[in-house]
Write a protein that holds these residues in place. Structure first.
Motif, PDB file in Angstrom:
ATOM      1  N   GLY A   1       0.812  -1.148   0.131  1.00 19.91           N
ATOM      2  CA  GLY A   1       0.004   0.085   0.001  1.00 19.91           C
ATOM      3  C   GLY A   1       0.884   1.223   0.011  1.00 19.91           C
ATOM      4  O   GLY A   1       0.743   2.055  -0.762  1.00 19.91           O
ATOM      5  N   ALA A   2       1.957   1.377   0.741  1.00 24.78           N
ATOM      6  CA  ALA A   2       2.869   2.453   1.157  1.00 24.78           C
ATOM      7  C   ALA A   2       3.586   2.583  -0.386  1.00 24.78           C
ATOM      8  O   ALA A   2       3.698   3.809  -0.821  1.00 24.78           O
ATOM      9  N   PHE A   3       4.152   1.551  -1.016  1.00 23.32           N
ATOM     10  CA  PHE A   3       4.674   1.912  -2.146  1.00 23.32           C
ATOM     11  C   PHE A   3       3.605   2.364  -3.443  1.00 23.32           C
ATOM     12  O   PHE A   3       3.966   3.132  -3.991  1.00 23.32           O
ATOM     13  N   LYS A   4       2.726   1.743  -3.435  1.00 22.06           N
ATOM     14  CA  LYS A   4       1.637   2.121  -4.648  1.00 22.06           C
ATOM     15  C   LYS A   4       1.110   3.590  -4.269  1.00 22.06           C
ATOM     16  O   LYS A   4       1.183   4.488  -5.218  1.00 22.06           O
ATOM     17  N   SER A   5       0.840   3.994  -2.932  1.00 16.64           N
ATOM     18  CA  SER A   5       0.939   5.710  -2.734  1.00 16.64           C
ATOM     19  C   SER A   5       1.919   6.347  -2.936  1.00 16.64           C
ATOM     20  O   SER A   5       1.719   7.571  -3.741  1.00 16.64           O
ATOM     21  N   LEU A   6       3.084   6.031  -2.228  1.00 14.24           N
ATOM     22  CA  LEU A   6       4.191   6.962  -2.621  1.00 14.24           C
ATOM     23  C   LEU A   6       4.933   7.210  -4.107  1.00 14.24           C
ATOM     24  O   LEU A   6       5.347   8.028  -4.375  1.00 14.24           O
ATOM     25  N   ALA A   7       4.390   5.906  -4.664  1.00 14.30           N
ATOM     26  CA  ALA A   7       5.205   5.730  -6.004  1.00 14.30           C
ATOM     27  C   ALA A   7       4.280   6.833  -7.098  1.00 14.30           C
ATOM     28  O   ALA A   7       4.657   7.593  -7.844  1.00 14.30           O
ATOM     29  N   SER A   8       2.927   6.863  -6.644  1.00 13.48           N
ATOM     30  CA  SER A   8       2.226   7.708  -7.450  1.00 13.48           C
ATOM     31  C   SER A   8       2.293   9.148  -7.027  1.00 13.48           C
ATOM     32  O   SER A   8       2.496   9.948  -7.976  1.00 13.48           O
TER      33      SER A   8
END
Length: 367
Positions: free
Chosen positions: A47-54
Motif C-alpha cells: 500500500g505504501a509503495f503504491k501510494s508513494l510511487a504515485s
C-alpha cells in the motif's frame, strides 16, 4: 522515498508518508534510515509503495515549478495549426524511439551524487511522453547544482572542535549538492497554450550557470523542427504582470500572503525599495495595518504577489507567487513578468487549479 526526499520538503512529505502507516521521524534522513530497517507487513509495504510511487511520479510533473506560458494564438495560423496537430496526433509515436533508449524511467531516476555525476553537463533527456486529456506531456530529466544552508550540531563534534566553536550560539554549514530535476513541457491543444514547468528547490540557491528554461525550450524546438519543420515556441511568451492587481482585488482568490506594492497619494508615497512583505497566517487584503494605510493614499499598485490556498490534510497548502520589480513601477516602465512560482501541488488537479486561478485574470486574444 529517496526520489521524494530530493524534491519534496519535509513539512509536506511528513503527513503523506504518515498516511501510508510508515513510521516518520524528525526528518528525511531519520525517516529513510528507519524505513530501511523497520519490518512491516506485506500489505503495508504494498500500500505504501503504491501510494508513494504515485505521489513521486505526480510530483515530478507538478511539484515546485517555475512556470512560463507561451500563447500559441500569437503565432501564424498555419504554424499554430501544425503544432497543435502534431501534439494531438503523431508526437507520442514520433518520440517512441527516443524513449526506448532512455537510461531510466521517472521512478528509477538516479538520486545519489555518484549516479547523478554523469548527467551534470548533459542536455535534458526526454524520459516520458504522453497525450492525456487533450494535453501533450513531455518530461525532461537533468541534473542541477543547488546550494543550501543547514544548522550544524556543535554537540556532535569532537571535544577539540567544540572548544573552537564554544563561543558560538549557532553554526551554519553551506553545502552544494546535485539534485535530479524534472522539467515538464505541456502543450494544451484545447487552450492553445504551452506551459514550461522548470523544477526548482524552495529555499535553495540554484547554479545560474545552468539556464534550465532555455535548455528545455531548446530541446522542445529541436524535436519540433525535426518532425514538423517548425519550432514549437518562440513568440507568445505571456506577460503575467496584468494578473497581479486582479489577483489582489479578487476577494475570493485565496489569501494574499506575500505582497510588494507602491502606494501613492497627494501627500505621501511608499518607500518599498523592492521588498516583498510576507505573512503566511494573514491575508494582506484584510490585515489591519494594510487596510488602515490604504485609507490615506489614492491608490495601491501591487507589483509582486503571493497567493495561498488552504488544503485538506494530508495535502499541503497551494502557493502561487509572481515577482515583479518596484523600480519598474517608479520609473513608469513596467517590464514583463513572465514567470510564476507554484509550490505545494501533489497532483494534476492541484496544479490545474492554481494555473486556472492565474490565467483567468489575464486577457488573451480570441482564436
Amino acid at each position: 522515498m529517496e526520489l521524494l526526499s530530493t524534491r519534496l520538503q519535509w513539512k509536506h512529505a511528513r503527513t503523506l508518508i504518515s498516511a501510508t502507516s510508515l513510521h516518520v521521524s524528525r526528518g528525511w534522513s531519520e525517516t529513510l534510515a528507519g524505513v530501511r530497517e523497520d519490518a512491516y507487513s506485506d500489505a503495508i509495504w504494498s500500500g505504501a509503495f503504491k501510494s508513494l510511487a504515485s505521489i513521486a511520479e505526480q510530483h515530478t510533473y507538478v511539484g515546485n515549478k517555475r512556470v512560463r506560458f507561451f500563447d500559441l494564438r500569437d503565432q501564424h495560423v498555419e504554424s499554430r495549426t501544425r503544432i497543435l496537430k502534431w501534439a494531438s496526433g503523431s508526437a507520442v509515436s514520433n518520440l517512441a524511439g527516443v524513449l526506448r533508449q532512455r537510461p531510466f524511467s521517472i521512478l528509477t531516476a538516479p538520486t545519489s551524487e555518484a549516479r547523478l555525476e554523469q548527467y551534470k553537463q548533459a542536455a535534458p533527456r526526454l524520459i516520458a511522453a504522453d497525450f492525456l486529456g487533450g494535453k501533450l506531456y513531455l518530461q525532461y530529466f537533468s541534473t542541477r547544482a543547488y546550494t543550501h544552508r543547514e544548522p550544524l550540531d556543535i554537540s556532535m563534534m569532537t571535544a577539540s572542535q567544540q572548544r573552537v566553536f564554544a563561543e558560538y550560539d549557532e553554526l551554519i554549514g553551506i553545502r552544494t549538492r546535485s539534485v535530479p530535476c524534472f522539467d515538464t513541457v505541456v502543450i494544451d491543444t484545447k487552450s492553445e497554450l504551452v506551459e514550461v514547468r522548470v523544477d526548482f528547490q524552495p529555499g535553495m540557491t540554484e547554479d545560474k550557470a545552468t539556464p534550465a528554461f532555455q535548455r528545455v525550450v531548446g530541446e522542445l524546438n529541436r524535436v519540433a523542427e525535426k518532425f514538423i519543420g517548425h519550432v514549437a515556441v518562440g513568440v507568445g511568451l505571456m506577460n503575467l504582470h496584468p494578473a497581479i492587481n486582479p489577483l489582489y482585488v479578487d476577494e475570493k482568490c485565496g489569501r494574499v500572503t506575500a505582497l510588494g506594492f507602491v502606494a501613492t497619494g497627494k501627500d505621501s508615497s511608499s518607500n518599498n525599495r523592492g521588498q516583498l512583505h510576507r505573512n503566511k497566517n494573514k491575508d494582506f487584503r484584510r490585515d489591519a495595518f494594510h487596510v488602515g494605510g490604504k485609507l490615506h493614499v489614492d491608490r495601491i499598485d501591487p507589483y509582486a504577489i503571493g497567493i495561498t490556498w488552504a488544503a485538506q490534510p494530508p495535502k499541503a497548502e497551494l502557493e502561487l507567487e509572481i515577482k515583479g520589480n518596484a523600480r519598474a513601477v517608479y520609473s513608469g516602465k513596467l517590464s514583463d513578468v513572465t514567470e510564476a512560482e507554484i509550490v505545494g501541488c501533489t497532483d494534476d488537479a492541484d496544479f490545474d487549479f492554481v494555473t486556472s486561478q492565474l490565467l483567468r485574470h489575464i486577457k488573451r486574444r480570441n482564436k
